[in-house]
Design a protein around this motif. Structure first.
Motif, PDB file in Angstrom:
ATOM      1  N   ASP A 263      57.346  65.213  78.133  1.00 43.80           N
ATOM      2  CA  ASP A 263      58.696  64.988  77.609  1.00 43.80           C
ATOM      3  C   ASP A 263      59.489  64.252  78.692  1.00 43.80           C
ATOM      4  O   ASP A 263      59.742  64.800  79.766  1.00 43.80           O
ATOM      5  CB  ASP A 263      59.330  66.342  77.274  1.00 43.80           C
ATOM      6  N   LEU A 264      59.880  63.000  78.419  1.00 41.02           N
ATOM      7  CA  LEU A 264      60.568  62.200  79.422  1.00 41.02           C
ATOM      8  C   LEU A 264      61.898  62.818  79.841  1.00 41.02           C
ATOM      9  O   LEU A 264      62.297  62.728  81.008  1.00 41.02           O
ATOM     10  CB  LEU A 264      60.783  60.778  78.918  1.00 41.02           C
ATOM     11  N   GLU A 265      62.587  63.458  78.903  1.00 43.59           N
ATOM     12  CA  GLU A 265      63.856  64.097  79.253  1.00 43.59           C
ATOM     13  C   GLU A 265      63.616  65.282  80.186  1.00 43.59           C
ATOM     14  O   GLU A 265      64.359  65.493  81.154  1.00 43.59           O
ATOM     15  CB  GLU A 265      64.576  64.565  77.976  1.00 43.59           C
ATOM     16  N   ALA A 266      62.571  66.055  79.908  1.00 41.42           N
ATOM     17  CA  ALA A 266      62.243  67.185  80.786  1.00 41.42           C
ATOM     18  C   ALA A 266      61.805  66.688  82.155  1.00 41.42           C
ATOM     19  O   ALA A 266      62.139  67.293  83.188  1.00 41.42           O
ATOM     20  CB  ALA A 266      61.151  68.037  80.147  1.00 41.42           C
ATOM     21  N   PHE A 267      61.071  65.573  82.192  1.00 44.06           N
ATOM     22  CA  PHE A 267      60.652  64.987  83.461  1.00 44.06           C
ATOM     23  C   PHE A 267      61.864  64.558  84.279  1.00 44.06           C
ATOM     24  O   PHE A 267      61.919  64.788  85.490  1.00 44.06           O
ATOM     25  CB  PHE A 267      59.730  63.793  83.202  1.00 44.06           C
ATOM     26  N   ASP A 268      62.843  63.976  83.614  1.00 40.90           N
ATOM     27  CA  ASP A 268      64.060  63.570  84.318  1.00 40.90           C
ATOM     28  C   ASP A 268      64.822  64.787  84.848  1.00 40.90           C
ATOM     29  O   ASP A 268      65.318  64.771  85.974  1.00 40.90           O
ATOM     30  CB  ASP A 268      64.955  62.754  83.384  1.00 40.90           C
ATOM     31  N   ARG A 269      64.888  65.861  84.045  1.00 41.58           N
ATOM     32  CA  ARG A 269      65.563  67.078  84.514  1.00 41.58           C
ATOM     33  C   ARG A 269      64.857  67.649  85.738  1.00 41.58           C
ATOM     34  O   ARG A 269      65.508  68.106  86.688  1.00 41.58           O
ATOM     35  CB  ARG A 269      65.623  68.125  83.392  1.00 41.58           C
ATOM     36  N   LEU A 270      63.513  67.620  85.731  1.00 42.68           N
ATOM     37  CA  LEU A 270      62.766  68.081  86.905  1.00 42.68           C
ATOM     38  C   LEU A 270      63.138  67.256  88.135  1.00 42.68           C
ATOM     39  O   LEU A 270      63.234  67.780  89.248  1.00 42.68           O
ATOM     40  CB  LEU A 270      61.258  67.956  86.666  1.00 42.68           C
ATOM     41  N   GLY A 271      63.350  65.954  87.908  1.00 41.95           N
ATOM     42  CA  GLY A 271      63.712  65.082  89.017  1.00 41.95           C
ATOM     43  C   GLY A 271      65.021  65.467  89.675  1.00 41.95           C
ATOM     44  O   GLY A 271      65.238  65.196  90.863  1.00 41.95           O
ATOM     45  N   ARG A 272      65.917  66.094  88.921  1.00 45.24           N
ATOM     46  CA  ARG A 272      67.192  66.545  89.498  1.00 45.24           C
ATOM     47  C   ARG A 272      67.014  67.840  90.285  1.00 45.24           C
ATOM     48  O   ARG A 272      67.826  68.165  91.143  1.00 45.24           O
ATOM     49  CB  ARG A 272      68.224  66.726  88.388  1.00 45.24           C
ATOM     50  N   GLU A 273      65.958  68.602  89.973  1.00 44.71           N
ATOM     51  CA  GLU A 273      65.697  69.882  90.646  1.00 44.71           C
ATOM     52  C   GLU A 273      64.768  69.736  91.846  1.00 44.71           C
ATOM     53  O   GLU A 273      64.871  70.490  92.814  1.00 44.71           O
ATOM     54  CB  GLU A 273      65.009  70.860  89.680  1.00 44.71           C
ATOM     55  N   VAL A 274      63.813  68.801  91.753  1.00 39.58           N
ATOM     56  CA  VAL A 274      62.729  68.705  92.733  1.00 39.58           C
ATOM     57  C   VAL A 274      63.066  67.647  93.768  1.00 39.58           C
ATOM     58  O   VAL A 274      63.182  66.470  93.440  1.00 39.58           O
ATOM     59  CB  VAL A 274      61.393  68.352  92.035  1.00 39.58           C
ATOM     60  N   PRO A 275      63.207  68.014  95.029  1.00 44.27           N
ATOM     61  CA  PRO A 275      63.479  67.010  96.068  1.00 44.27           C
ATOM     62  C   PRO A 275      62.204  66.290  96.483  1.00 44.27           C
ATOM     63  O   PRO A 275      61.089  66.784  96.260  1.00 44.27           O
ATOM     64  CB  PRO A 275      64.027  67.850  97.216  1.00 44.27           C
ATOM     65  N   VAL A 276      62.361  65.124  97.083  1.00 43.25           N
ATOM     66  CA  VAL A 276      61.226  64.437  97.698  1.00 43.25           C
ATOM     67  C   VAL A 276      60.982  65.073  99.066  1.00 43.25           C
ATOM     68  O   VAL A 276      61.850  65.044  99.943  1.00 43.25           O
ATOM     69  CB  VAL A 276      61.487  62.925  97.854  1.00 43.25           C
ATOM     70  N   LEU A 277      59.802  65.657  99.226  1.00 44.63           N
ATOM     71  CA  LEU A 277      59.469  66.360 100.474  1.00 44.63           C
ATOM     72  C   LEU A 277      58.459  65.608 101.333  1.00 44.63           C
ATOM     73  O   LEU A 277      58.275  65.954 102.498  1.00 44.63           O
ATOM     74  CB  LEU A 277      58.905  67.752 100.159  1.00 44.63           C
ATOM     75  N   ILE A 278      57.806  64.597 100.773  1.00 44.08           N
ATOM     76  CA  ILE A 278      56.769  63.882 101.516  1.00 44.08           C
ATOM     77  C   ILE A 278      57.372  62.622 102.117  1.00 44.08           C
ATOM     78  O   ILE A 278      57.846  61.737 101.398  1.00 44.08           O
ATOM     79  CB  ILE A 278      55.569  63.535 100.609  1.00 44.08           C
ATOM     80  N   ASP A 279      57.343  62.541 103.425  1.00 42.96           N
ATOM     81  CA  ASP A 279      57.958  61.433 104.150  1.00 42.96           C
ATOM     82  C   ASP A 279      56.933  60.314 104.335  1.00 42.96           C
ATOM     83  O   ASP A 279      56.397  60.107 105.418  1.00 42.96           O
ATOM     84  CB  ASP A 279      58.480  61.936 105.499  1.00 42.96           C
ATOM     85  N   LEU A 280      56.652  59.612 103.234  1.00 45.87           N
ATOM     86  CA  LEU A 280      55.664  58.537 103.225  1.00 45.87           C
ATOM     87  C   LEU A 280      56.294  57.262 102.701  1.00 45.87           C
ATOM     88  O   LEU A 280      57.176  57.298 101.831  1.00 45.87           O
ATOM     89  CB  LEU A 280      54.485  58.898 102.297  1.00 45.87           C
ATOM     90  N   LYS A 281      55.813  56.139 103.199  1.00 46.33           N
ATOM     91  CA  LYS A 281      56.194  54.868 102.608  1.00 46.33           C
ATOM     92  C   LYS A 281      55.720  54.832 101.154  1.00 46.33           C
ATOM     93  O   LYS A 281      54.680  55.399 100.843  1.00 46.33           O
ATOM     94  CB  LYS A 281      55.562  53.702 103.393  1.00 46.33           C
ATOM     95  N   PRO A 282      56.459  54.185 100.226  1.00 44.17           N
ATOM     96  CA  PRO A 282      57.661  53.391 100.469  1.00 44.17           C
ATOM     97  C   PRO A 282      58.974  54.178 100.459  1.00 44.17           C
ATOM     98  O   PRO A 282      60.016  53.625 100.776  1.00 44.17           O
ATOM     99  CB  PRO A 282      57.641  52.396  99.306  1.00 44.17           C
TER     100      PRO A 282
END
Length: 568
Positions: A290-309
């Motif tokens: 579900d693209l809407e659910a995926f977008d909501r997850l994006g607001r909850e889940v931070p980027v934790l991996i410090d990799l390029k790009p």
């Protein structure tokens, strides 16, 4: 007991004769009755001289065979097609579904009790997993692993984020031909996949999160001895699965597993391609993304991996920091730890075994992320009624809310011919628009969404612009780039209505992408569009099948007749 050589007998109307004939011919290879009476583990061979990503596949195969035989089963290697991104015309995505069909049919056609699929270059892992889901045979996935890093003038290099960055410098006149040639020989110092968080690394991490591969298998560098020890262990697991007849993909790919994969995709700063591939995999099951659910997850889940790009490091640093198990440990309650894996262990067991590496900074804790939100956002608006995607973790913050004038290219060829024309009417505040580069339009939705900065602007110091298309983009690329606009222009999507000079508004915070033209004018433009016709390239063979049945990006770009469970 496993079915072994008796499985899937060729039909001659006499099962006894079918087995007799099969054994007679396979004995020509020198196999004994003892070998032929064992459970059989099939192993895909995707090695090709055109595919440097898969350059270590022969050694991986030998290690897998060793593991299978140590566990008392019989390994049988079989070929499938091989896809390498930079050697696939018109694009590797055009061939992904062909590889999925080839792999599925070979799994079905030949006797095996479990299968090991070996892949890396970014379309191969999704193709193989799509095949495995449809065939639903116990499957172990082995990623080939990332390259080790390169070096140039004291700087660490990674294909292909630094390919694009340094090529942009060359286009801008900041480095000369002698230096760019030196760089060309240093960007890819070993076999394996791109050592940044491109699509290949993204899919390897997703695969591990789905429980389809062994812990740490996503991140082990391709040339390292550990890669081959992991392959041997994978062979042992495949042999055990052949006897146990499970777990099968249908048992592992639950809603919880797909949610875990989406969480990891956001947390690693993953490739936008990963969302298309995960959608295609899910559509082969009873579940959906579900693209809407995926977008909501994006607001909850931070980027934790410090990799390029999105960040600074490379895959080998992620690996030495603890890999995907450590990432899942840091994600804590965002991961459903009760999800299963191919070994029979749960992710809870995997996380419990995660290594703690003092001083590492490639995997951040949740209270100190590199980005407070996940890698990707899903946009909607009159330009993208069914959605578009932006990897805002790798974008310029100042451009995430931007209104600019459209500069339109009607195709990849049109862009190639005109983007560097000194007479092109373009400024840094404009929005570059590429259309007819989607699944049908190109065909195969090439990674052309990373439109180059027009040369006259690049030489004036412009590093980023808002770029919009129905194409894809390499996960290795950086920029404020809106992709996968759906429906695509080739099927009459709103992108086909944009004219030079129209104003376009991007607002990532509001998740919107709007063409600032009134609806009545757009209807007039729509009425003037030429009727759709079958292009010359799609008149025969696989191209015809592709053009007639390809789905849009929001449905994973699979063929419409391949959705749902396999034939059983």
């Amino acid at each position: 007991m496993a079915d072994g050589l008796r499985k899937g007998l060729t039909s001659y109307g006499d099962a006894g004769f079918s087995l007799f004939l099969r054994k007679a011919f396979i004995k020509a290879m020198g196999y004994s009755d003892d070998a032929l009476n064992r459970p059989i583990v099939g192993i895909t061979n995707t090695h090709s001289d055109y595919n440097p990503c898969h350059g270590n596949v022969p050694q991986i195969i030998e290690a897998v065979k060793r593991g299978v035989m140590l566990a008392g089963a019989m390994p049988m290697v079989f070929p499938t097609i091989s896809i390498a991104e930079s050697f696939a015309f018109p694009t590797s995505m055009y061939l992904r579904n062909l590889m999925a069909m080839d792999t599925e049919e070979m799994i079905r056609a030949q006797p095996m009790d479990s299968v090991v699929v070996i892949g890396g270059c970014d379309k191969t892992l999704p193709a193989q997993i799509m095949a495995a889901v449809s065939a639903d045979l116990p499957t172990v996935v082995i990623p080939v692993g990332p390259m080790v890093v390169g070096h140039h003038k004291g700087e660490v290099l990674g294909a292909c984020t630094d390919c694009r960055r340094l090529w942009a410098k060359f286009r801008a006149g900041e480095i000369d031909e002698t230096e760019i040639e030196a760089v060309n020989g240093r960007l890819a110092p070993s076999v394996g996949t791109c050592m940044v968080m491109g699509t290949a690394s993204t899919m390897a991490c997703i695969t591990e999160a789905l429980g389809l591969s062994l812990p740490m298998s996503a991140t082990i560098p391709a040339p390292h001895a550990e890669r081959f020890r992991s392959a041997e262990a994978s062979g042992k697991v495949a042999a055990e699965m052949a006897v146990a007849k499970g777990p099968r993909p249908s048992e592992l790919l639950t809603p919880a597993a797909f949610r875990n994969a989406q969480v990891v995709l956001q947390a690693i700063g993953g490739s936008t391609n990963g969302l298309i591939h995960l959608t295609a995999i899910a559509n082969r099951t009873a579940h959906r993304i579900d693209l809407e659910a995926f977008d909501r997850l994006g607001r909850e889940v931070p980027v934790l991996i410090d990799l390029k790009p999105s960040g600074a490091h490379y895959m080998e640093h992620f690996h030495h920091a603890g890999g995907v198990p450590k990432l899942m440990a840091q994600l804590g309650d965002l991961i459903d730890l009760d999800a299963g894996t191919i070994t029979g262990a749960t992710l809870r067991d995997v996380v419990a075994g995660a290594e703690d590496v003092p001083g590492q900074d490639a995997i951040r804790p949740r209270d100190n992320p590199i980005k407070p939100e996940g890698a990707m956002a899903v946009l909607h608006g009159n330009l993208a009624p069914r959605g578009a995607v932006i990897k805002h973790s790798a974008a310029s913050p100042r451009l995430l809310q931007h209104t600019g004038r459209a500069v339109v290219f009607d195709s990849v060829e049109d862009m190639t011919l005109r983007v560097d024309d000194p007479k092109l009417d373009v400024s840094a505040d404009d929005v570059l628009v590429l259309r007819n580069a989607g699944p049908k339009g190109a065909p195969g939705m090439p990674e052309a969404g990373y439109l180059p900065i027009p040369m006259k602007l690049a030489r004036a110091g412009v590093k980023d612009m808002v770029r919009i298309s129905d194409a894809r983009m390499s996960g290795t690329a950086f920029g404020t780039i809106v992709l996968h606009i759906t429906p695509e222009s080739a099927v009459g999507g709103p992108l086909s209505l944009v004219k030079n000079g129209d104003m376009i508004r991007l607002d990532v915070a509001k998740r919107s992408i709007e063409l600032l033209v009134d609806a009545a004018e757009l209807e007039i433009r729509r009425a003037a569009l030429a009727p759709a016709a079958t292009p010359d390239w799609a008149k025969r063979g696989y191209a015809h099948l592709f053009n007639e049945t390809i789905l849009q990006a929001d449905e994973g770009c699979d063929f419409d007749f391949m959705r749902g469970k396999g034939r059983g």
